[in-house]
Enzyme design. Sequence first.
Site, PDB file in Angstrom:
ATOM      1  N   GLU A  66       0.824  -1.219   0.000  1.00 38.25           N
ATOM      2  CA  GLU A  66       0.000   0.000   0.000  1.00 38.25           C
ATOM      3  C   GLU A  66       0.850   1.259   0.000  1.00 38.25           C
ATOM      4  O   GLU A  66       1.831   1.356   0.726  1.00 38.25           O
ATOM      5  CB  GLU A  66      -0.901  -0.009   1.237  1.00 38.25           C
ATOM      6  N   HIS A  67       0.441   2.184  -0.840  1.00 32.52           N
ATOM      7  CA  HIS A  67       1.138   3.469  -0.981  1.00 32.52           C
ATOM      8  C   HIS A  67       2.583   3.272  -1.405  1.00 32.52           C
ATOM      9  O   HIS A  67       3.469   4.012  -0.959  1.00 32.52           O
ATOM     10  CB  HIS A  67       1.056   4.287   0.323  1.00 32.52           C
TER      11      HIS A  67
ATOM     12  N   LEU B  28     -12.334   1.179  -3.275  1.00 39.36           N
ATOM     13  CA  LEU B  28     -12.275   0.008  -4.155  1.00 39.36           C
ATOM     14  C   LEU B  28     -12.124   0.426  -5.617  1.00 39.36           C
ATOM     15  O   LEU B  28     -12.431  -0.334  -6.535  1.00 39.36           O
ATOM     16  CB  LEU B  28     -13.517  -0.873  -3.955  1.00 39.36           C
ATOM     17  N   SER B  29     -11.664   1.643  -5.811  1.00 34.71           N
ATOM     18  CA  SER B  29     -11.287   2.137  -7.141  1.00 34.71           C
ATOM     19  C   SER B  29     -12.442   2.260  -8.117  1.00 34.71           C
ATOM     20  O   SER B  29     -12.344   1.841  -9.269  1.00 34.71           O
ATOM     21  CB  SER B  29     -10.218   1.246  -7.766  1.00 34.71           C
TER      22      SER B  29
ATOM     23  N   SER C  76     -13.210   5.014  -9.342  1.00 30.07           N
ATOM     24  CA  SER C  76     -12.769   5.974 -10.369  1.00 30.07           C
ATOM     25  C   SER C  76     -11.918   5.295 -11.446  1.00 30.07           C
ATOM     26  O   SER C  76     -12.114   5.534 -12.636  1.00 30.07           O
ATOM     27  CB  SER C  76     -12.037   7.150  -9.739  1.00 30.07           C
TER      28      SER C  76
ATOM     29  N   GLU D  77      -6.287  10.948 -14.543  1.00 31.42           N
ATOM     30  CA  GLU D  77      -6.399  11.249 -13.115  1.00 31.42           C
ATOM     31  C   GLU D  77      -5.407  12.363 -12.733  1.00 31.42           C
ATOM     32  O   GLU D  77      -5.735  13.289 -12.007  1.00 31.42           O
ATOM     33  CB  GLU D  77      -6.125   9.973 -12.319  1.00 31.42           C
TER      34      GLU D  77
ATOM     35  N   ASP E 208      -4.279   0.931  -9.446  1.00 29.23           N
ATOM     36  CA  ASP E 208      -5.725   0.758  -9.603  1.00 29.23           C
ATOM     37  C   ASP E 208      -6.106   0.559 -11.066  1.00 29.23           C
ATOM     38  O   ASP E 208      -6.897  -0.315 -11.417  1.00 29.23           O
ATOM     39  CB  ASP E 208      -6.480   1.988  -9.066  1.00 29.23           C
TER      40      ASP E 208
ATOM     41  N   TYR F  55      -3.292  12.466   0.242  1.00 26.23           N
ATOM     42  CA  TYR F  55      -2.592  11.630  -0.734  1.00 26.23           C
ATOM     43  C   TYR F  55      -1.398  12.340  -1.371  1.00 26.23           C
ATOM     44  O   TYR F  55      -0.267  11.849  -1.334  1.00 26.23           O
ATOM     45  CB  TYR F  55      -3.579  11.188  -1.821  1.00 26.23           C
TER      46      TYR F  55
HETATM   47  C1  GLA Z   1      -4.976   4.949  -4.409  1.00 23.21           C
HETATM   48  C2  GLA Z   1      -4.150   5.257  -5.648  1.00 23.21           C
HETATM   49  C3  GLA Z   1      -3.174   4.117  -5.958  1.00 23.21           C
HETATM   50  C4  GLA Z   1      -2.363   3.732  -4.726  1.00 23.21           C
HETATM   51  C5  GLA Z   1      -3.276   3.537  -3.514  1.00 23.21           C
HETATM   52  C6  GLA Z   1      -2.511   3.295  -2.247  1.00 23.21           C
HETATM   53  O1  GLA Z   1      -5.838   3.865  -4.626  1.00 23.21           O
HETATM   54  O2  GLA Z   1      -4.976   5.474  -6.761  1.00 23.21           O
HETATM   55  O3  GLA Z   1      -2.331   4.497  -7.018  1.00 23.21           O
HETATM   56  O4  GLA Z   1      -1.363   4.662  -4.465  1.00 23.21           O
HETATM   57  O5  GLA Z   1      -4.125   4.641  -3.308  1.00 23.21           O
HETATM   58  O6  GLA Z   1      -1.802   2.111  -2.318  1.00 23.21           O
END
Ligand code: GLA
Length: 396
Positions: A38-39, A129-130, A132, A169, A181, A231
């Site tokens: 993550e991140h 959960l993405s 976008s 984005e 994502d 972010y």
């Molecule tokens: C969001 C971003 C991803 C990633 C995650 C964290 O979902 O769109 O690119 O950085 O956060 O892991």
Amino acid sequence: MDKERLNILGDKFCALFGGDKSDIRYFAAPGRVNLIGEHIDYCGGFVFPAALTLDNVIAVRKTNDRKLTMAATDLEGIYVADLDDIDKAQELKWGDYQAGVAKELMAKGVELSGCQMLMDGTIPYGSGLSSSASIELVTAVALSALAGDKTIDQPEKLIEMALVGQAAEHNFCNVNCGIMDQFASAMGKKDNAILLNCGTLEYKYVPLNLGDYVLVLANTCKKHSLGSSKYNERRGEVDKGLEILKAACPKEVENLCDYTEEDFNQYGNAITDPVIYNRVKHVILENERVKKAVAILEAGDLEAFGKILCEANDSIRYLYEVTGDELDAMWEEARKIPGCLGSRMTGAGFGGCVLNIVKKDVVDEFVTTVGKNYEARTGIKPEFYICQIGDGAREV
Ligand code: GLA
């Protein structure tokens, strides 16, 4: 794809835009869950996401004008973006992901025509959960296919579409996200997770054989908003960390994740700001953890995999500090349930979901008890979903 859902979508499309169904095409792109890593995608690290069966589906019809005429089944109104004045679409209340994708495709020389699109989504908005990325990918494959591209089922093209979504984005929506994502939404494969090297975009599929266990997403129902969250600030912090390490460590690197744990142990002290030190420590150790976790999973040791998810959660909570009260409460309640092997926040953080590995025969108890205790602590009613791992963006 559920035929009935497409049928209903087609009917709604005709009710809204007129005409009949004969010239409508349908496309789908999923949301994703990230198992671990993550991140760190924007630091060139390894991530391990999987596409969900939660998705966005669009019905699309080509038109003879230069307009994207957009609507969604759960929204009032019709939103119009002019392809010849695409930047103006930034003022729309809805539709900027689609417009951003159209702009990036046109910049690549794709000759777009106008179209009508009706979107139907099942990804809870703001849940981490993405949704976008899923909108970006479904739009990218649909607009490309309408422009005559016959290769939208090819991996090379899908990866290109993922990059188009990410660029939209960055350039249109002002979120400086990584590639995870969009890549997962583009390249997802039923019952598999994807080990992705975000530095090189090399990837491999790893079958998710969970035996008596299932993946349960516990949605805090605390909406996160990437743009307004921290972010971009986190990205700035790790960029600073990279600069400092580059000056201190003789190794030639491009990304923060090119440093190993050993490098960090040797040169990390050059980072005197404790906040930046912690951010960098998370990134470098999380990258190592992903590789370990995937090897453990491939060896079939689910218990150890669960443990490493918990370690990763500690790191993102205490070193990277992107969880917050709701995610922490959910995680703590989940950890109390015997039969739950591991839990981790997933996605950007500051709200969204906790992912849990739960024994099938305790799922009901898990949902009831965690749900009750979480609500008592936060006053928010949570939601739970059992993850089904599905395919990536495609025509359906
Ligand atoms: C969001 C971003 C991803 C990633 C995650 C964290 O979902 O769109 O690119 O950085 O956060 O892991």
